[in-house]
Design a protein around this motif. Structure first.
Motif, PDB file in Angstrom:
ATOM      1  N   GLY A 149       0.853  -1.214  -0.120  1.00  0.00           N
ATOM      2  CA  GLY A 149      -0.186   0.065   0.126  1.00  0.00           C
ATOM      3  C   GLY A 149       0.820   1.279   0.137  1.00  0.00           C
ATOM      4  O   GLY A 149       0.597   2.189  -0.588  1.00  0.00           O
ATOM      5  N   ASN A 150       1.997   1.292   0.925  1.00  0.00           N
ATOM      6  CA  ASN A 150       2.725   2.528   0.828  1.00  0.00           C
ATOM      7  C   ASN A 150       3.487   2.573  -0.509  1.00  0.00           C
ATOM      8  O   ASN A 150       3.686   3.955  -0.990  1.00  0.00           O
ATOM      9  CB  ASN A 150       3.761   2.109   2.080  1.00  0.00           C
ATOM     10  N   ILE A 151       3.864   1.598  -1.010  1.00  0.00           N
ATOM     11  CA  ILE A 151       4.639   1.900  -2.450  1.00  0.00           C
ATOM     12  C   ILE A 151       3.514   2.245  -3.453  1.00  0.00           C
ATOM     13  O   ILE A 151       3.971   3.215  -4.280  1.00  0.00           O
ATOM     14  CB  ILE A 151       5.233   0.256  -2.936  1.00  0.00           C
ATOM     15  N   ILE A 152       2.390   1.830  -3.465  1.00  0.00           N
ATOM     16  CA  ILE A 152       1.353   2.142  -4.449  1.00  0.00           C
ATOM     17  C   ILE A 152       1.011   3.703  -4.107  1.00  0.00           C
ATOM     18  O   ILE A 152       0.716   4.489  -5.208  1.00  0.00           O
ATOM     19  CB  ILE A 152       0.289   1.353  -4.342  1.00  0.00           C
ATOM     20  N   LYS A 153       1.043   3.782  -2.643  1.00  0.00           N
ATOM     21  CA  LYS A 153       0.489   5.481  -2.577  1.00  0.00           C
ATOM     22  C   LYS A 153       1.615   6.538  -3.083  1.00  0.00           C
ATOM     23  O   LYS A 153       1.350   7.445  -3.564  1.00  0.00           O
ATOM     24  CB  LYS A 153       0.504   5.554  -1.160  1.00  0.00           C
ATOM     25  N   ALA A 205     -18.325   2.549  -2.844  1.00  0.00           N
ATOM     26  CA  ALA A 205     -17.466   3.721  -3.569  1.00  0.00           C
ATOM     27  C   ALA A 205     -16.006   3.179  -3.203  1.00  0.00           C
ATOM     28  O   ALA A 205     -15.543   2.747  -2.066  1.00  0.00           O
ATOM     29  CB  ALA A 205     -17.674   5.263  -2.919  1.00  0.00           C
ATOM     30  N   GLU A 206     -15.365   3.059  -3.966  1.00  0.00           N
ATOM     31  CA  GLU A 206     -14.034   2.290  -3.963  1.00  0.00           C
ATOM     32  C   GLU A 206     -13.218   3.049  -3.227  1.00  0.00           C
ATOM     33  O   GLU A 206     -12.934   4.324  -3.196  1.00  0.00           O
ATOM     34  CB  GLU A 206     -13.326   2.121  -5.355  1.00  0.00           C
ATOM     35  N   PHE A 207     -12.309   2.436  -2.162  1.00  0.00           N
ATOM     36  CA  PHE A 207     -11.699   2.942  -1.342  1.00  0.00           C
ATOM     37  C   PHE A 207     -10.387   3.453  -2.126  1.00  0.00           C
ATOM     38  O   PHE A 207     -10.149   2.945  -2.990  1.00  0.00           O
ATOM     39  CB  PHE A 207     -10.780   1.758  -0.356  1.00  0.00           C
ATOM     40  N   THR A 208      -9.811   4.802  -1.566  1.00  0.00           N
ATOM     41  CA  THR A 208      -8.804   5.157  -2.220  1.00  0.00           C
ATOM     42  C   THR A 208      -7.446   4.787  -1.711  1.00  0.00           C
ATOM     43  O   THR A 208      -7.524   3.682  -0.732  1.00  0.00           O
ATOM     44  CB  THR A 208      -8.577   6.872  -1.780  1.00  0.00           C
ATOM     45  N   VAL A 209      -6.172   4.915  -2.101  1.00  0.00           N
ATOM     46  CA  VAL A 209      -5.074   4.319  -1.641  1.00  0.00           C
ATOM     47  C   VAL A 209      -5.025   4.577  -0.281  1.00  0.00           C
ATOM     48  O   VAL A 209      -4.479   4.015   0.599  1.00  0.00           O
ATOM     49  CB  VAL A 209      -3.911   4.469  -2.603  1.00  0.00           C
ATOM     50  N   GLY A 210      -4.987   5.707   0.116  1.00  0.00           N
ATOM     51  CA  GLY A 210      -4.864   6.378   1.719  1.00  0.00           C
ATOM     52  C   GLY A 210      -5.708   5.390   2.470  1.00  0.00           C
ATOM     53  O   GLY A 210      -5.176   5.005   3.617  1.00  0.00           O
TER      54      GLY A 210
END
Length: 300
Positions: A149-153, A205-210
Motif C-alpha cells: 500500500g505504501n509503495i502504491i501510494k 465507493a472504491e477505497f482510495t489508496v490512502g
C-alpha cells in the motif's frame, strides 16, 4: 424515545457525523462502529430495535463515509489508522458524557471490528461488553499489504485508486460466491439487500489508496497480541457471523480471531455462527434471530 443528528469536531478539525438514539429508562449505552464503504443510516432499524429495548445508541460515520464525507471513501492522506482510533475515543467520551453512569458497550461490524480490536488494545477497561459482527480474520500477509500500500501510494498518491488493492480486498470476497450476479453478492443471500447496496450512492465507493493504507495497518496491528495492554480479562465478547461470510475466513479464520483475543488475555468469549447467512447478518431475510441473539448478549 428520541433520535437526533449532530456532529463532533475531531482534534484536527474533521467533522464527525453522529446519530443518537435516546431510550426511556435506559440500562446501557452502545457505540456502533460500521464497516467499509457503507454508512450509519444502514443501521437505523437495528439501532431502533435496541433503543426500544432500553439502550442509548450512538451511531457515527467513519471518516470518508456517509453523506457528509468531504471525499467519499477517502479516510486520510496519512495516519488514517491513528485518526480512526482517535475518532472512536472522542465518540466514546461524548457517549459517556451524554449518558453518564451507565455501562458502555460496543457493537461493531466488518471493518468496524478491526478498528474496535485496535481500540481495545488500550481501552478494554472502558467498556463492559463487545459484540463483533462479520469479524475480519487476521491475515498473515497483512505486513506485505502494508508495504504494498505504501509503495502504491507513492505513485498513485493518497487520493488515487488501485484496482490491485481493491482486488486483494473486497474483490477476493466476491470470488468466494458461485455465479455472482453483482460485485456485491458476498455481502448477503438476501437479493433485496444486495440491490439496495448496489443502488445506494453512499455504498460501495472504491477505497482510495490512502484508505487502504489505513485499513492494512489496522489489520496488521489487530493480530499483534503484545499490543493489548491493561487487558480487562473479564470483558464479555460476542463473535457473531454468517457461516458463509468470506470476510471471517471460514472456520479457520474465525478460530484465528478467537485465538488472538484469548492469547491477549480475554476469557469470556462467546461464538455464534448462523447457517445460511453471509456477511451482513443484520440484513439477511431471517435477521430477527440475529437481532434477538445480540440483544440477549447485551441483556445478560
Amino acid at each position: 424515545m428520541s433520535k437526533e443528528e449532530l456532529s463532533l469536531l475531531s482534534e484536527e478539525g474533521y467533522t464527525l457525523s453522529l446519530c443518537v438514539y435516546s431510550a426511556v429508562h435506559a440500562k446501557g449505552n452502545i457505540m456502533f462502529v460500521h464497516g467499509m464503504e457503507e454508512h450509519k443510516e444502514r443501521y437505523d432499524e437495528f439501532a431502533s430495535f435496541l433503543q426500544e429495548h432500553g439502550y442509548n445508541i450512538v451511531l457515527s460515520d467513519l471518516r470518508g463515509h456517509g453523506k457528509n464525507a468531504p471525499l467519499l471513501s477517502h479516510i486520510a492522506d496519512k495516519d488514517g489508522d491513528k485518526l480512526l482510533l482517535e475518532d472512536q475515543k472522542k465518540i466514546r467520551k461524548f457517549m459517556e458524557e451524554k449518558f453518564p453512569n451507565l455501562p458502555n458497550m460496543i457493537f461493531a461490524h466488518s471493518m468496524g471490528t478491526i478498528i474496535t480490536r485496535n481500540l481495545l488494545q488500550e481501552c478494554s477497561n472502558d467498556f463492559t461488553k463487545v459484540a463483533l459482527s462479520g469479524y475480519v480474520n487476521p491475515n498473515g500477509a497483512s505486513g506485505i499489504a502494508v508495504a504494498l500500500g505504501n509503495i502504491i501510494k507513492a505513485f498513485k498518491k493518497p487520493k488515487g485508486h488501485s484496482k490491485m488493492l481493491t482486488n486483494l480486498t473486497t474483490g477476493s470476497f466476491n470470488r468466494a460466491v458461485k455465479n455472482p450476479k453483482t460485485d456485491s453478492d458476498w455481502i448477503s443471500y438476501n437479493e433485496e439487500n444486495i440491490q439496495k447496496f448496489v443502488d445506494d450512492p453512499l455504498c460501495g465507493a472504491e477505497f482510495t489508496v490512502g484508505s487502504y493504507c489505513a485499513l492494512f495497518r489496522l489489520l496488521h496491528n489487530m493480530a499483534k497480541v503484545k499490543r493489548y495492554k491493561n487487558v480487562n480479562s473479564e470483558l464479555p465478547f460476542l463473535l457473531i457471523s454468517g457461516k458463509d461470510d468470506p470476510c471471517t475466513g471460514g472456520e479457520k479464520g474465525r478460530n484465528a480471531s478467537l485465538k488472538v483475543l484469548q492469547k491477549a488475555g480475554f476469557k469470556d468469549i462467546s461464538v455464534v455462527t448462523f447457517d445460511g447467512m453471509r456477511h451482513e447478518i443484520l440484513n439477511e431475510v431471517d435477521k430477527q434471530k440475529v437481532y434477538d441473539e445480540i440483544l440477549s448478549f447485551f441483556d445478560k
